[in-house]
Design a protein around this motif. Structure first.
Motif, PDB file in Angstrom:
ATOM      1  N   HIS A 145       0.863  -1.190   0.000  1.00 19.22           N
ATOM      2  CA  HIS A 145       0.000   0.000   0.000  1.00 19.22           C
ATOM      3  C   HIS A 145       0.902   1.244   0.000  1.00 19.22           C
ATOM      4  N   HIS A 146       0.637   2.171  -0.908  1.00 23.12           N
ATOM      5  CA  HIS A 146       1.529   3.325  -1.080  1.00 23.12           C
ATOM      6  C   HIS A 146       1.703   4.155   0.199  1.00 23.12           C
ATOM      7  N   ILE A 147       0.628   4.373   0.905  1.00 21.18           N
ATOM      8  CA  ILE A 147       0.707   5.250   2.083  1.00 21.18           C
ATOM      9  C   ILE A 147       1.420   4.533   3.243  1.00 21.18           C
TER      10      ILE A 147
ATOM     11  N   SER B  70       3.832   2.614   2.741  1.00 18.40           N
ATOM     12  CA  SER B  70       5.257   2.706   2.403  1.00 18.40           C
ATOM     13  C   SER B  70       5.818   4.094   2.744  1.00 18.40           C
ATOM     14  N   HIS B  71       4.988   5.134   2.625  1.00 21.35           N
ATOM     15  CA  HIS B  71       5.472   6.462   3.043  1.00 21.35           C
ATOM     16  C   HIS B  71       5.872   6.436   4.527  1.00 21.35           C
ATOM     17  N   VAL B  72       5.068   5.766   5.341  1.00 18.67           N
ATOM     18  CA  VAL B  72       5.402   5.653   6.771  1.00 18.67           C
ATOM     19  C   VAL B  72       6.724   4.898   6.929  1.00 18.67           C
TER      20      VAL B  72
ATOM     21  N   THR C  91       9.284  12.226  -0.495  1.00 19.66           N
ATOM     22  CA  THR C  91       8.512  12.137  -1.743  1.00 19.66           C
ATOM     23  C   THR C  91       8.641  10.715  -2.307  1.00 19.66           C
ATOM     24  N   ASP C  92       7.898  10.444  -3.396  1.00 19.14           N
ATOM     25  CA  ASP C  92       7.768   9.058  -3.867  1.00 19.14           C
ATOM     26  C   ASP C  92       9.101   8.426  -4.260  1.00 19.14           C
ATOM     27  N   ASN C  93       9.310   7.197  -3.799  1.00 21.60           N
ATOM     28  CA  ASN C  93      10.521   6.429  -4.100  1.00 21.60           C
ATOM     29  C   ASN C  93      10.199   4.954  -3.863  1.00 21.60           C
TER      30      ASN C  93
END
Ligand code: KG4
Ligand code: ZN
Length: 334
Positions: A110-112, A114-116, A301-303
């Motif tokens: 899940h993208h969010i 992964s931000h965490v 930011t996205d990576n």
């Protein structure tokens, strides 16, 4: 365990190799920002096409930089949700192909989440539980993270995401897309107390956000001045706007941390690169004695390194996907 991670949910084509969730062996990000800037925002069709063109190269580069081949990779992970559906599908199909061809397990991320997880890379000792403030271009949440794969949403935006508000305000100020970083720079030259923009708080939901009011106020402010033929002090607008948005974010997450009795706060998502927000949370952490964790700017930011990190914990909790895995434009973090 080495994970090859793929991220293509928006306008960055990214691949990384991450060891045991914490050690980044490579992290390649190919950003399309320069192309989307011409249109003032991400054009989904263009994003998908560029992902298709770039993904093989980016994945190969990630392996090369890690000094690895697919034989050294134990699993393939991919962002499957949320995001632009055409963009997600490029990464999902690439990852399915790589996992199938090389006989590796496939891990959906899940993208969010992964931000965490970007914080697990930056802070090797960080472990749940903690409160997370997630503020990106499409999400604004306050979440209680009880374990690596267990989340409880405490608050969320009722309208725009914080990053969306930054990007719209930047447009009004004539700044390029994505505007958050440009507002951040401009705000350093302005007076944050110059203009009183609204700060919405909800009595019945103290951790919820609303950013559409402050966004509309900036638009109306610029409109009124231009109708009167008056010059706008753009730096003052940028500083006052940033102060309002970051004030709401930092106040709500501080309240959540104090009430949950969790002594750790984690910041995640693109807006957490904002210098005013970082400063406010550092001050709040000092005042209320909680530990504050934030990723370095390139991991905000996205990576794909963050995807490889979260994937490790998803894998350990038993999460696997098969070749029926599909992209999903919307999906709760819980
Ligand atoms: O997390 P992210 O890279 O992508 C999404 O998943 O949405 O976040 C992008 C958002 C954009 O709205 C961008 O303007 C904002 O993060 N952003 C910032 C800053 N750097 C990026 N907002 C405020 N200040 C910054 N320094
Ligand atoms: Zn993101």
């Amino acid at each position: 365990m080495n994970i090859l991670a793929i991220e293509s949910s928006c306008d960055e084509t990214a691949a990384a190799v991450v060891k045991d969730g914490r050690e980044v062996l490579s992290n390649i990000v190919n950003t399309q920002i320069a192309e989307h800037t011409k249109y003032g925002g991400v054009v989904p069709e263009i994003a998908s096409r560029r992902h298709v063109e770039n993904i093989s190269y980016v994945a190969r580069e990630a392996l090369r930089e890690a000094g690895a081949s697919m034989a050294d990779v134990d699993a393939v992970a991919v962002t499957y949700a949320p995001g632009l559906i055409g963009a997600l599908l490029v990464g999902v199909n690439f990852a399915k192909g790589a996992a199938y061809a090389h006989g590796k397990p496939l891990i959906p991320v899940h993208h969010i989440r992964s931000h965490v997880a970007a914080n697990y890379i930056a802070h090797p000792d960080l472990r749940p539980p903690f409160i997370a403030l997630i503020a990106s271009g499409s999400h604004s949440h306050i979440v209680l993270v009880t374990d690596y794969t267990k989340y409880k949403i405490l608050g969320r935006t009722r309208d725009d995401a914080a990053g969306e508000a930054f990007d719209k305000a930047a447009r009004v100020l004539g700044l390029p897309y994505p505007g958050g970083v440009h507002i951040d720079r401009l705000s350093r030259e302005g007076n944050a107390a110059a203009i009183k923009f609204p700060r919405v708080h909800f009595k019945d939901a103290p951790y919820d956000f609303s950013f559409s009011g402050v966004k509309t106020s900036v638009i109306n402010y610029a409109h009124t001045l231009s109708q009167r033929g008056e010059e706008m002090n753009r730096a003052d607008v940028a500083a006052s706007f940033s102060d309002a948005v970051t004030g709401i974010l930092s106040e709500n997450v501080t309240k959540a941390a104090l009430s949950a009795g969790v002594g750790r706060v984690v910041m995640a998502g693109g807006v957490c690169a904002n210098s005013v927000l970082r400063g406010k949370l550092e001050a709040a952490a000092k005042k209320h004695s909680f530990e504050l964790f934030m990723p370095p700017i390139p991991l905000c930011t996205d990576n794909a390194a963050m995807v490889g990190s979260q994937a490790y914990y998803e894998y350990k909790s038993g999460k696997r996907a098969d070749l029926t895995l599909n992209g999903k434009s919307a999906e709760s973090i819980e």
